[in-house]
Design an enzyme around this catalytic site. Structure first.
Site, PDB file in Angstrom:
ATOM      1  N   GLY A  11      -2.009   0.910  -1.726  1.00  0.00           N
ATOM      2  CA  GLY A  11      -1.401   0.972  -0.398  1.00  0.00           C
ATOM      3  C   GLY A  11      -0.342   2.074  -0.321  1.00  0.00           C
ATOM      4  CG  ASP A  32      -5.144  -2.377  -3.059  1.00  0.00           C
ATOM      5  OD1 ASP A  32      -5.898  -2.756  -2.150  1.00  0.00           O
ATOM      6  OD2 ASP A  32      -3.987  -1.968  -2.865  1.00  0.00           O
ATOM      7  CB  THR A  36      -4.351  -2.823   4.710  1.00  0.00           C
ATOM      8  OG1 THR A  36      -3.517  -3.179   3.604  1.00  0.00           O
ATOM      9  CG2 THR A  36      -4.646  -4.056   5.545  1.00  0.00           C
ATOM     10  CB  VAL A  58      -3.572 -10.404  -5.567  1.00  0.00           C
ATOM     11  CG1 VAL A  58      -2.431 -11.026  -6.346  1.00  0.00           C
ATOM     12  CG2 VAL A  58      -3.646  -8.925  -5.853  1.00  0.00           C
ATOM     13  CE1 TYR A 146       3.967  -8.701   5.781  1.00  0.00           C
ATOM     14  CE2 TYR A 146       5.933  -8.570   7.151  1.00  0.00           C
ATOM     15  CZ  TYR A 146       5.192  -8.118   6.081  1.00  0.00           C
ATOM     16  OH  TYR A 146       5.667  -7.090   5.305  1.00  0.00           O
ATOM     17  CE  LYS A 150       5.308  -9.657   2.512  1.00  0.00           C
ATOM     18  NZ  LYS A 150       5.025  -8.988   1.249  1.00  0.00           N
ATOM     19  NE  ARG A 187       3.483  -0.089   8.751  1.00  0.00           N
ATOM     20  CZ  ARG A 187       3.614  -0.440   7.479  1.00  0.00           C
ATOM     21  NH1 ARG A 187       4.773  -0.780   6.996  1.00  0.00           N
ATOM     22  NH2 ARG A 187       2.590  -0.439   6.674  1.00  0.00           N
TER      23      ARG A 187
HETATM   24  N1  LIG Z   1       6.061  -0.361   4.620  1.00  0.00           N
HETATM   25  C1  LIG Z   1       7.126  -1.068   4.963  1.00  0.00           C
HETATM   26  O1  LIG Z   1       7.963  -0.567   5.741  1.00  0.00           O
HETATM   27  C2  LIG Z   1       7.360  -2.454   4.398  1.00  0.00           C
HETATM   28  C3  LIG Z   1       8.475  -3.175   4.868  1.00  0.00           C
HETATM   29  C4  LIG Z   1       8.697  -4.451   4.355  1.00  0.00           C
HETATM   30  C5  LIG Z   1       7.879  -4.977   3.381  1.00  0.00           C
HETATM   31  N2  LIG Z   1       6.805  -4.246   2.950  1.00  0.00           N
HETATM   32  C6  LIG Z   1       5.945  -4.871   1.936  1.00  0.00           C
HETATM   33  O2  LIG Z   1       5.553  -3.928   0.958  1.00  0.00           O
HETATM   34  C7  LIG Z   1       4.217  -4.178   0.535  1.00  0.00           C
HETATM   35  C8  LIG Z   1       3.362  -2.941   0.719  1.00  0.00           C
HETATM   36  O3  LIG Z   1       3.344  -2.566   2.090  1.00  0.00           O
HETATM   37  P1  LIG Z   1       2.657  -1.206   2.572  1.00  0.00           P
HETATM   38  O4  LIG Z   1       3.438  -0.694   3.716  1.00  0.00           O
HETATM   39  O5  LIG Z   1       2.442  -0.329   1.404  1.00  0.00           O
HETATM   40  O6  LIG Z   1       1.281  -1.761   3.146  1.00  0.00           O
HETATM   41  P2  LIG Z   1      -0.218  -1.289   2.789  1.00  0.00           P
HETATM   42  O7  LIG Z   1      -1.100  -2.062   3.737  1.00  0.00           O
HETATM   43  O8  LIG Z   1      -0.317   0.187   2.800  1.00  0.00           O
HETATM   44  O9  LIG Z   1      -0.382  -1.789   1.314  1.00  0.00           O
HETATM   45  C9  LIG Z   1      -0.696  -3.111   0.979  1.00  0.00           C
HETATM   46  C10 LIG Z   1      -1.786  -3.069  -0.071  1.00  0.00           C
HETATM   47  O10 LIG Z   1      -2.102  -4.394  -0.474  1.00  0.00           O
HETATM   48  C11 LIG Z   1      -3.513  -4.516  -0.585  1.00  0.00           C
HETATM   49  N3  LIG Z   1      -3.865  -5.926  -0.442  1.00  0.00           N
HETATM   50  C12 LIG Z   1      -3.685  -6.731   0.630  1.00  0.00           C
HETATM   51  N4  LIG Z   1      -4.128  -7.976   0.362  1.00  0.00           N
HETATM   52  C13 LIG Z   1      -4.580  -7.951  -0.923  1.00  0.00           C
HETATM   53  C14 LIG Z   1      -5.140  -8.921  -1.777  1.00  0.00           C
HETATM   54  N5  LIG Z   1      -5.351 -10.186  -1.358  1.00  0.00           N
HETATM   55  N6  LIG Z   1      -5.496  -8.549  -3.034  1.00  0.00           N
HETATM   56  C15 LIG Z   1      -5.304  -7.292  -3.465  1.00  0.00           C
HETATM   57  N7  LIG Z   1      -4.767  -6.322  -2.695  1.00  0.00           N
HETATM   58  C16 LIG Z   1      -4.413  -6.650  -1.438  1.00  0.00           C
HETATM   59  C17 LIG Z   1      -4.041  -3.627   0.534  1.00  0.00           C
HETATM   60  O11 LIG Z   1      -5.384  -3.248   0.358  1.00  0.00           O
HETATM   61  C18 LIG Z   1      -3.087  -2.452   0.440  1.00  0.00           C
HETATM   62  O12 LIG Z   1      -3.531  -1.470  -0.454  1.00  0.00           O
HETATM   63  C19 LIG Z   1       3.726  -5.386   1.336  1.00  0.00           C
HETATM   64  O13 LIG Z   1       3.902  -6.552   0.561  1.00  0.00           O
HETATM   65  C20 LIG Z   1       4.647  -5.409   2.524  1.00  0.00           C
HETATM   66  O14 LIG Z   1       4.788  -6.698   3.038  1.00  0.00           O
HETATM   67  C21 LIG Z   1       6.524  -3.014   3.452  1.00  0.00           C
END
Ligand SMILES: NC(=O)c1ccc[n+]([C@@H]2O[C@H](COP(=O)([O-])OP(=O)(O)OC[C@H]3O[C@@H](n4cnc5c(N)ncnc54)[C@H](O)[C@@H]3O)[C@@H](O)[C@H]2O)c1
Length: 326
Positions: A11, A32, A36, A58, A146, A150, A187
């Site tokens: 991700g 992964d 997404t 996961v 969500y 969390k 976003r």
């Molecule tokens: N980007 C932000 O601003 C932000 C803010 C707060 C929290 N987060 C947290 O950081 C983490 C990453 O966010 P991101 O922005 O990189 O999102 P993203 O969607 O780019 O990355 C999430 C990754 O998790 C993988 N994934 C989802 N469900 C899965 C599963 N069941 N098994 C294996 N892989 C799985 C997706 O394929 C993806 O590659 C998340 O936990 C998110 O809640 C992100």
């Protein structure tokens, strides 16, 4: 060589963490299911002997051979457009997924760091939000899937810490941006830049007076790295306190991209938080961390990244993954 498992490693944030741990000399295992994420985010690491990729969900039982020093649980749909489309998987990865990670950590004697979020504060009634604020979340509202996943994830992690003595870390991440965000993830930042690049007006939801604060990804990764290596088990906010209204932000993007389009206003979605700003006093005190990258600089790098993408990315539909209803 220390070994780290990064769930959600393909991700946006997970892939930057893979890069950082590779640079620090770790053996990195990215896990992964690509629901997404995008394999292209980590393709450049595939030739390295100290990098492995497991295509795995996961939320199902996890097996990783060999030793593990650290587990970073970043797997989860993260943007509203994703988690509203796949609410059950979102709840599962925040509950079953973290349970699997914590169990694996116990077996391996590994330290776990979980990606929590400013969304645990919901639509906050205190401002800025510090870690002692318990939040204002509607569990049955659309964002509840969500936010509550969390919150459960934090509770489960703390239970493993207190009951099993597991070493755990909790980072509450505020809005983060940078290269490898998806243009179509809903976003505000990629949405504005995508609209500017397509020559469309920039859509503001509500009157644009709601505020956000944006942290550049390199700053976030530095904060996470320091937290992991610290001995602090309680939640730590990592984000950029520099606050801006969405309307002002839209105007900044118009200036940055040089588009001749304008802002247009549409109704605010349900439960959209009105204010979001991290109080980073704890991160400063415990980690000696604060953001270094100014918004103008981070936005320029991010804009250059989006401009470098093939043109079809600009027109790719929001839901380009096959979301299977379970
Ligand atoms: N980007 C932000 O601003 C932000 C803010 C707060 C929290 N987060 C947290 O950081 C983490 C990453 O966010 P991101 O922005 O990189 O999102 P993203 O969607 O780019 O990355 C999430 C990754 O998790 C993988 N994934 C989802 N469900 C899965 C599963 N069941 N098994 C294996 N892989 C799985 C997706 O394929 C993806 O590659 C998340 O936990 C998110 O809640 C992100």
């Amino acid at each position: 060589m220390k070994r780290v498992l990064i769930t959600g490693g393909a991700g946006f944030l997970g892939s930057h963490l893979c890069d950082r741990f590779i640079r620090e000399g770790y053996h990195v295992i990215a896990m992964d299911n690509l629901i997404t994420g995008d394999i292209r985010n980590i393709e450049h690491l595939f030739h390295l002997p100290n990098f492995e990729f497991y295509h795995h969900d996961v939320s199902k039982f996890i097996h990783v051979p060999g030793e593990l020093d650290y587990i970073l649980h970043f797997a989860s749909p993260a943007s509203p457009i994703d988690y509203l489309k796949i609410p059950i998987q979102t709840l599962k990865v925040g509950s079953l997924g973290i349970h699997n990670c914590l169990g694996l950590a116990r077996v391996k004697g590994a330290r776990v760091l979980i990606a929590s979020t400013s969304e645990v504060y919901g639509d906050p009634t205190v401002h800025p939000q510090n870690e002692d604020y318990w939040g204002n979340v509607n569990p049955v509202g659309p964002r509840g899937v969500y936010d509550e996943a969390k919150r459960f994830q934090e509770a489960m992690t703390m239970a493993y810490h207190t009951y099993h003595g597991l070493e755990t870390r909790i980072v509450r991440i505020f809005n983060t941006y940078g290269p490898r965000m998806r243009l179509n993830d809903g976003r505000v930042l990629p949405a504005f830049i995508g609209q500017a690049l397509r020559g469309e007006d920039l859509t503001v939801f509500g009157d644009g007076s709601q505020t956000r604060s944006f942290c550049y990804v390199d700053d976030l990764v530095e904060g996470i790295y320091r937290l992991l290596l610290s001995d602090y088990p309680y939640p730590v906010n990592i984000g950029n306190p520099s606050e801006i209204t969405i309307k002002e932000f839209g105007e900044e993007i118009i200036k940055l991209t040089g588009t001749s389009q304008k802002l247009v206003f549409k109704p605010l979605p349900q439960d959209d938080p009105k204010q979001r700003q991290p109080d980073i006093t704890r991160a400063k005190a415990i980690l000696g961390w604060e953001p270094q990258v100014a918004r103008a600089e981070g936005l320029r790098i991010t804009y250059d990244y989006f401009k470098s993408l093939p043109e079809e990315e600009l027109y790719r539909a929001a839901y380009h993954r096959e979301f299977v209803k379970k």
